[in-house]
Design a protein around this motif. Sequence first.
Motif, mmCIF file in Angstrom:
data_model
loop_
_atom_site.group_PDB
_atom_site.id
_atom_site.type_symbol
_atom_site.label_atom_id
_atom_site.label_comp_id
_atom_site.label_asym_id
_atom_site.label_seq_id
_atom_site.Cartn_x
_atom_site.Cartn_y
_atom_site.Cartn_z
ATOM 1 N N LEU A 177 3.509 11.227 -14.933
ATOM 2 C CA LEU A 177 4.573 10.581 -14.178
ATOM 3 C C LEU A 177 4.511 9.069 -14.164
ATOM 4 C CD1 LEU A 177 4.477 12.908 -11.044
ATOM 5 C CD2 LEU A 177 6.111 13.003 -12.909
ATOM 6 N N CYS A 178 3.633 8.444 -14.948
ATOM 7 C CA CYS A 178 3.371 7.029 -14.729
ATOM 8 C C CYS A 178 4.393 6.080 -15.343
ATOM 9 C CB CYS A 178 1.974 6.662 -15.231
ATOM 10 S SG CYS A 178 1.743 6.872 -17.000
ATOM 11 N N SER A 179 5.536 6.561 -15.791
ATOM 12 C CA SER A 179 6.591 5.639 -16.180
ATOM 13 C C SER A 179 7.509 5.423 -14.998
ATOM 14 C CB SER A 179 7.399 6.193 -17.354
ATOM 15 O OG SER A 179 8.112 7.331 -16.979
ATOM 16 N N GLY A 180 8.139 4.265 -14.963
ATOM 17 C CA GLY A 180 9.071 4.006 -13.878
ATOM 18 C C GLY A 180 9.408 2.537 -13.811
ATOM 19 N N TYR A 181 10.401 2.206 -13.017
ATOM 20 C CA TYR A 181 10.773 0.814 -12.867
ATOM 21 C C TYR A 181 9.741 0.082 -12.042
ATOM 22 C CZ TYR A 181 13.102 -3.320 -11.138
ATOM 23 O OH TYR A 181 13.412 -4.617 -10.818
ATOM 24 N N ALA A 182 9.382 -1.108 -12.506
ATOM 25 C CA ALA A 182 8.426 -1.916 -11.759
ATOM 26 C C ALA A 182 9.136 -2.587 -10.601
ATOM 27 C CB ALA A 182 7.807 -2.960 -12.679
ATOM 28 N N SER A 183 8.762 -2.235 -9.375
ATOM 29 C CA SER A 183 9.443 -2.793 -8.225
ATOM 30 C C SER A 183 8.861 -4.130 -7.806
ATOM 31 C CB SER A 183 9.395 -1.814 -7.052
ATOM 32 O OG SER A 183 8.084 -1.393 -6.827
ATOM 33 N N ALA A 184 7.686 -4.500 -8.311
ATOM 34 C CA ALA A 184 7.253 -5.884 -8.200
ATOM 35 C C ALA A 184 7.879 -6.643 -9.368
ATOM 36 C CB ALA A 184 5.732 -5.983 -8.225
ATOM 37 N N SER A 185 7.631 -7.952 -9.434
ATOM 38 C CA SER A 185 8.303 -8.752 -10.446
ATOM 39 C C SER A 185 7.893 -8.338 -11.849
ATOM 40 C CB SER A 185 7.986 -10.235 -10.229
ATOM 41 O OG SER A 185 6.606 -10.486 -10.445
ATOM 42 N N GLY A 186 8.788 -8.630 -12.818
ATOM 43 C CA GLY A 186 8.528 -8.215 -14.188
ATOM 44 C C GLY A 186 8.484 -6.704 -14.271
ATOM 45 N N PHE A 187 7.424 -6.186 -14.905
ATOM 46 C CA PHE A 187 7.253 -4.728 -14.912
ATOM 47 C C PHE A 187 5.898 -4.348 -14.315
ATOM 48 C CE2 PHE A 187 6.381 -6.518 -19.084
ATOM 49 C CZ PHE A 187 5.157 -5.973 -19.455
ATOM 50 N N GLN A 188 5.502 -5.113 -13.301
ATOM 51 C CA GLN A 188 4.281 -4.826 -12.555
ATOM 52 C C GLN A 188 4.558 -3.801 -11.467
ATOM 53 O OE1 GLN A 188 2.741 -8.103 -10.201
ATOM 54 N NE2 GLN A 188 0.646 -7.575 -10.747
ATOM 55 N N LEU A 189 3.624 -2.892 -11.263
ATOM 56 C CA LEU A 189 3.740 -1.878 -10.217
ATOM 57 C C LEU A 189 2.708 -2.191 -9.138
ATOM 58 C CD1 LEU A 189 4.081 1.301 -12.452
ATOM 59 C CD2 LEU A 189 5.885 0.221 -11.124
ATOM 60 N N ILE A 190 3.162 -2.762 -8.031
ATOM 61 C CA ILE A 190 2.254 -3.090 -6.942
ATOM 62 C C ILE A 190 1.926 -1.864 -6.100
ATOM 63 C CG2 ILE A 190 4.028 -3.693 -5.235
ATOM 64 C CD1 ILE A 190 2.262 -6.072 -4.450
ATOM 65 N N LEU A 242 -20.001 3.341 -4.567
ATOM 66 C CA LEU A 242 -19.363 3.572 -5.857
ATOM 67 C C LEU A 242 -17.955 4.106 -5.628
ATOM 68 C CD1 LEU A 242 -22.210 5.296 -7.920
ATOM 69 C CD2 LEU A 242 -21.585 2.869 -7.864
ATOM 70 N N GLY A 243 -17.048 3.796 -6.564
ATOM 71 C CA GLY A 243 -15.678 4.253 -6.403
ATOM 72 C C GLY A 243 -15.012 4.531 -7.728
ATOM 73 N N LEU A 244 -13.914 5.263 -7.659
ATOM 74 C CA LEU A 244 -13.101 5.557 -8.836
ATOM 75 C C LEU A 244 -11.642 5.565 -8.416
ATOM 76 C CD1 LEU A 244 -12.945 6.431 -11.852
ATOM 77 C CD2 LEU A 244 -12.952 8.799 -11.023
ATOM 78 N N GLY A 245 -10.819 4.824 -9.170
ATOM 79 C CA GLY A 245 -9.391 4.785 -8.895
ATOM 80 C C GLY A 245 -8.585 5.143 -10.124
ATOM 81 N N ILE A 246 -7.453 5.802 -9.918
ATOM 82 C CA ILE A 246 -6.547 6.163 -11.004
ATOM 83 C C ILE A 246 -5.131 5.808 -10.579
ATOM 84 C CG2 ILE A 246 -5.651 8.015 -12.464
ATOM 85 C CD1 ILE A 246 -8.225 9.534 -11.986
ATOM 86 N N GLY A 247 -4.419 5.061 -11.426
ATOM 87 C CA GLY A 247 -3.051 4.670 -11.110
ATOM 88 C C GLY A 247 -2.326 4.157 -12.339
ATOM 89 N N ALA A 248 -1.195 3.496 -12.098
ATOM 90 C CA ALA A 248 -0.349 2.977 -13.180
ATOM 91 C C ALA A 248 0.116 1.578 -12.798
ATOM 92 C CB ALA A 248 0.845 3.900 -13.403
ATOM 93 N N PRO A 249 -0.626 0.510 -13.191
ATOM 94 C CA PRO A 249 -0.331 -0.841 -12.711
ATOM 95 C C PRO A 249 0.914 -1.479 -13.310
ATOM 96 C CG PRO A 249 -2.622 -0.612 -13.425
ATOM 97 C CD PRO A 249 -1.887 0.585 -13.919
ATOM 98 N N PHE A 250 1.393 -0.960 -14.458
ATOM 99 C CA PHE A 250 2.586 -1.515 -15.079
ATOM 100 C C PHE A 250 3.491 -0.366 -15.527
ATOM 101 C CE2 PHE A 250 -0.738 -4.663 -15.684
ATOM 102 C CZ PHE A 250 -0.106 -5.837 -15.301
#
Length: 428
Positions: free
Chosen positions: A17-30, A123-131
């Motif tokens: 599902l990690c495609s989508g419109y970047a709602s922060a500026s440019g195509f960044q996903l905050i 220790l940590g682990l993160g998974i996401g889609a920043p752009f």
Amino acid sequence: MKRGTPMKAISVAVLALCSGYASASGFQLIEQNASGIGNAFAGSAAVAENASTIFYNPAGMTQLQDREVSGGIAMVKPSFTFTDSGSSNVGAFQNTGNGGDAGSWAALPNGYLSWALNKDLYLGLGIGAPFGLMTEYKSPWQGAAQSTKFDVKTMNINPSVAFRVNETVSIGGGLNWQKLDVEYRRLAGIIPGLSSGTALLKLKDDAWGWNAGVLFTLSPATKVGVSYRSAIKYKADGTVSTQGLTGGFAGLNGTVNATTEVKLPDTFILSVAQNLSDRWDMLGDVSWTGWAKIPKIDIMNSSTGSATPIQTLDTEFRNTWRVALGANYKYTDALKFKFGIAYDQSPVKGASTRLVSLPDNNRLWFSTGVQWKLDKASALDAGLAYLYVKDAKISNNQGASASPYRGLVDGTYADSCWIVGAQYSLAF
């Protein structure tokens, strides 16, 4: 709880599902959590209210309980509607419409796990889609020779570590393995009115970056966070496929190898979280993003090794600033209301460099949300944001009178965006 199961499920969801419109500026996903939506992500590097601090400031893990997991999803609905005011030489491809609404719903999942090895080391682990970016126009669309669909997907896996130096200072850092997947479609014309077809570009790559942060606990009521995420350089490879050309140009149909180099920007965040009373918290955020690292994107034919690009996207991006202010009101021990406002600058300089694939402009965030503590170990956040985007003028000339005949798109975009999300966090 079966260990590993939540993060595995979340990683599969991000891939899907990690495609989508970047709602922060440019195509960044905050929106790398949903718990920050209610505050317009003010205080993002300082609040450390759940394991999603791994993305915004890994040093914040030292403020968490021994083991925490957090997962959520943000649903984003942008709107891009075009009104023409002088486009030319695009009707040669018999495309005269305005393309409908180029925005659509997108799902942005995230997942995090934080684990204390002892009282000071985490220790940590993160998974996401920043752009991410998705614009798709309906036919007929007079800008089809410039773009009919632009789809950018990323997935980021971020192992992290944090250390409490003393009661005032904590430090943290992490590595980022990031995957990029791009699909770009447009009308491909050789001679207007004589032969036109479609072109499809597909590119993929993966690369490494890093992030680091410091959290200062100046007093029980005051926290200041500073964090930095590095730029990530890609050399993406793939193909360009052309079809539909007719007559003497039919021999140009086919597939060639393609490549491009692009550096996705770095980001710096300075955040403050201030407890004003037993009921009220104030949050602040200033962030900078290095979009000027993308002055243009040259798409090259790697089959022939030609030094001439197949196509160039002249982005001419500028660096941007984002400022956010938020507040929390603790209604009861279990219920907290969130509020936020933010100004987000666009990397697009003006009408001549605004792309139909990214009709971006400066925007204001208006946000609200609620946090419900289900018990001592778990919490549920929900947030809603409306992004008011200034009307975006476009006058992008990509060959209105000479080959490659992609035309002049001249007009105005009316843009806006809604974001709604939920986040579940659990200590165990």
